[in-house]
Design an enzyme around this catalytic site. Structure first.
Site, PDB file in Angstrom:
ATOM      1  N   HIS A  54       0.822  -1.215   0.000  1.00  0.00           N
ATOM      2  CA  HIS A  54       0.000   0.000   0.000  1.00  0.00           C
ATOM      3  C   HIS A  54       0.859   1.270   0.000  1.00  0.00           C
ATOM      4  O   HIS A  54       0.514   2.284   0.604  1.00  0.00           O
ATOM      5  CB  HIS A  54      -0.959   0.028   1.196  1.00  0.00           C
ATOM      6  CG  HIS A  54      -1.953  -1.088   1.199  1.00  0.00           C
ATOM      7  ND1 HIS A  54      -3.110  -1.067   0.446  1.00  0.00           N
ATOM      8  CD2 HIS A  54      -1.958  -2.276   1.852  1.00  0.00           C
ATOM      9  CE1 HIS A  54      -3.786  -2.189   0.642  1.00  0.00           C
ATOM     10  NE2 HIS A  54      -3.106  -2.944   1.484  1.00  0.00           N
ATOM     11  N   ASN A 127     -10.249  -3.282   1.519  1.00  0.00           N
ATOM     12  CA  ASN A 127      -9.872  -3.193   0.111  1.00  0.00           C
ATOM     13  C   ASN A 127     -11.110  -2.923  -0.728  1.00  0.00           C
ATOM     14  O   ASN A 127     -12.229  -2.835  -0.204  1.00  0.00           O
ATOM     15  CB  ASN A 127      -9.205  -4.490  -0.356  1.00  0.00           C
ATOM     16  CG  ASN A 127      -7.789  -4.666   0.152  1.00  0.00           C
ATOM     17  OD1 ASN A 127      -7.061  -3.701   0.341  1.00  0.00           O
ATOM     18  ND2 ASN A 127      -7.385  -5.912   0.375  1.00  0.00           N
TER      19      ASN A 127
END
Length: 485
Positions: A54, A127
């Protein structure tokens, strides 16, 4: 109007910010030029380690407003009444690439949300997909290594990606999501967000429920084909950042409607799928979506580094009425996320403005460490219990206790009646239109056909065939055609 005086870090005025001090005209630079040394030393330290996953992300501030009564399921104060608003910060991200990667790539998107509640910060990490590739955190480092740059070639390798998946049949469901039409969102605004994990809600009466979070975009789902994405990356590698920034600056504030699936805790043991398996969904026919509220983003950060790169989210930041479940991946992340931030940002990262509580004040006995700015006065003790009116425990658990039984040891996740690695992947495939199936097969074959080992290809083909015979047959034919070219 006169300008403010430029100073050094210690506050001394700077006489010349254009020329370094030298030994005479044209001479060598002097070590005594404190301003020069300070500027260069700070410049060398401007970057911090990027996130291992990320790394590339965008963020925005906003608010969450409750639209429906959920007090029968949770005692969380920020969800306590219809119309209540709570300030939020969200960070969107890609997963596998580095900070310098592009936005419009085929990759899951992080959807991490911080609620600044009056009972402390609540972090919900998720997500844009409701499932994930693996179900046990012990496999996570290996999985990420297989998706990152190869140590020798310095680039992502199809051999590594598909070899890991060949040995992880539970990834078939998420692969079907990722390689499908939603694998490349057109923007952060045009995708859903999911808590993905199973969490626990507890109401005032102490009743426990397991929940899954679904943030449905109010802008509508928009995605890119592989060709469209490649063209967009060439035009603007920062396409998602550009879109989010400009939309909010124009006053076009993106929003999502939050729904939850709610399962009474007593039903979990006998449910047909393991409700704590991150590679599985709960079909909506079993547990319908129940509306909770809306998330609106209405303010851009003033400084991307301070507020996006230094934003720290951890799923162990719970508030009363919300807690963990036995989801093994969630259990691993309860440690891993906070530990990553202690490494990247330091033990006092929770004192940074973007991470500090806004609707309450943190009160504890944490002291010292790098960048300590809240060490208290001479009258404050750094231990507990004490006799000096320091903060004390409430004796009120944040969530209901989880029942456990059995022997300690390394165990596979318990299997429920419909549990296998392929059934839900097949169900997802069979929901697709003919055109969606064609694009899914082409996307999978494009990567799998690049693998050098036939045995790795065959193992992956077997997974798709186990999900659905037609699915496996089409992928096999497409791979064969590409390898024969």
């Amino acid at each position: 109007m006169s300008k403010r005086v430029l100073t050094t870090e210690s506050g001394a005025p700077v006489a010349d910010n254009q020329n370094s001090a030298t030994a005479g005209v044209g001479g060598p630079i002097l070590l005594q030029d404190q301003h020069l040394l300070e500027k260069l030393a700070r410049f060398n330290r401007e970057r911090i380690p990027e996130r291992v996953v990320h790394a590339r992300g965008s963020g925005a501030y906003g608010f969450f407003e409750v639209t429906d009564d959920v007090t029968g399921f949770t005692k969380a104060a920020f969800l306590s009444e219809v119309g209540k608003k709570t300030e939020t910060f969200i960070r969107f991200s890609t997963v596998a690439d580095s900070l310098g990667g592009a936005d419009a790539v085929r990759d899951p998107r992080g959807f991490a949300l911080k609620f600044y509640t009056e009972e402390g910060n609540y972090d919900l990490v998720g997500n844009n997909t409701p499932v994930f590739f693996i179900k046990d955190p012990i496999k996570f480092p290996d999985f990420i290594h297989s998706q990152k740059r190869d140590p020798f070639t310095g680039k992502q390798e199809a051999d590594n990606v598909w070899d890991f998946w060949a040995h992880a049949p539970e990834a078939t469901h998420q692969i079907t999501w990722l390689m499908g039409d939603r694998g490349i969102p057109a923007s952060y605004r045009h995708m859903n967000g999911y808590g993905s994990h199973t969490y626990q809600w507890t109401n005032e009466a102490g009743e426990a429920f397991f929940v899954k979070y679904h943030f449905k975009t109010n802008q509508g789902i928009r995605s890119l084909s592989a060709d469209q994405a490649a063209e967009l990356v060439g035009k603007d590698a920062n396409s998602h950042q550009t879109d989010l920034l400009q939309a909010i600056e124009r006053g076009v504030n993106p929003s999502w409607t939050l729904y939850v699936q709610v399962m009474p805790a007593a039903e979990a043991a006998e449910y047909r799928f393991n409700p704590f398996d991150l590679t599985k969904v709960w079909p909506h026919s079993d547990y319908p979506l129940q509306r909770v509220g809306r998330l609106v983003l209405d303010r851009n950060p003033e400084n991307v580094f301070a507020e996006v790169e230094q934003a720290a989210f951890s799923p162990n930041n719970f508030v009363p009425g919300i807690g963990p479940s036995p989801d093994k991946m969630l259990q691993g992340r309860l440690f891993a996320y906070a530990d990553a931030h202690r490494y990247r940002l330091g033990v006092n990262h929770t004192l940074l403005p973007v991470n500090a509580p806004k609707a309450t004040t943190a009160q504890n006995y944490g002291r010292d460490g790098f960048m300590a700015t809240r060490n208290g006065s001479r009258h404050d003790k750094n231990y507990e219990p004490n006799s000096y009116q320091g903060p004390a425990q409430t004796d009120a658990a944040l969530s209901a206790p989880l029942a456990i039984h059995g022997w300690t040891g390394t165990h596979e996740a318990p299997a429920h009646t419909k549990d296998d690695d392929f059934f839900q992947a097949g169900e997802l495939y069979r929901l697709m239109s003919e055109d969606e199936k064609k694009r899914l097969v082409a996307n999978i074959a494009g990567g799998l056909s690049q693998v050098s080992r036939e045995d790795v290809i065959e193992k992956n083909l077997a997974h798709f065939a186990a999900a659905d015979a037609d699915y496996g047959k089409r992928v096999a034919e497409a791979v064969r055609a590409l390898r024969e070219d």
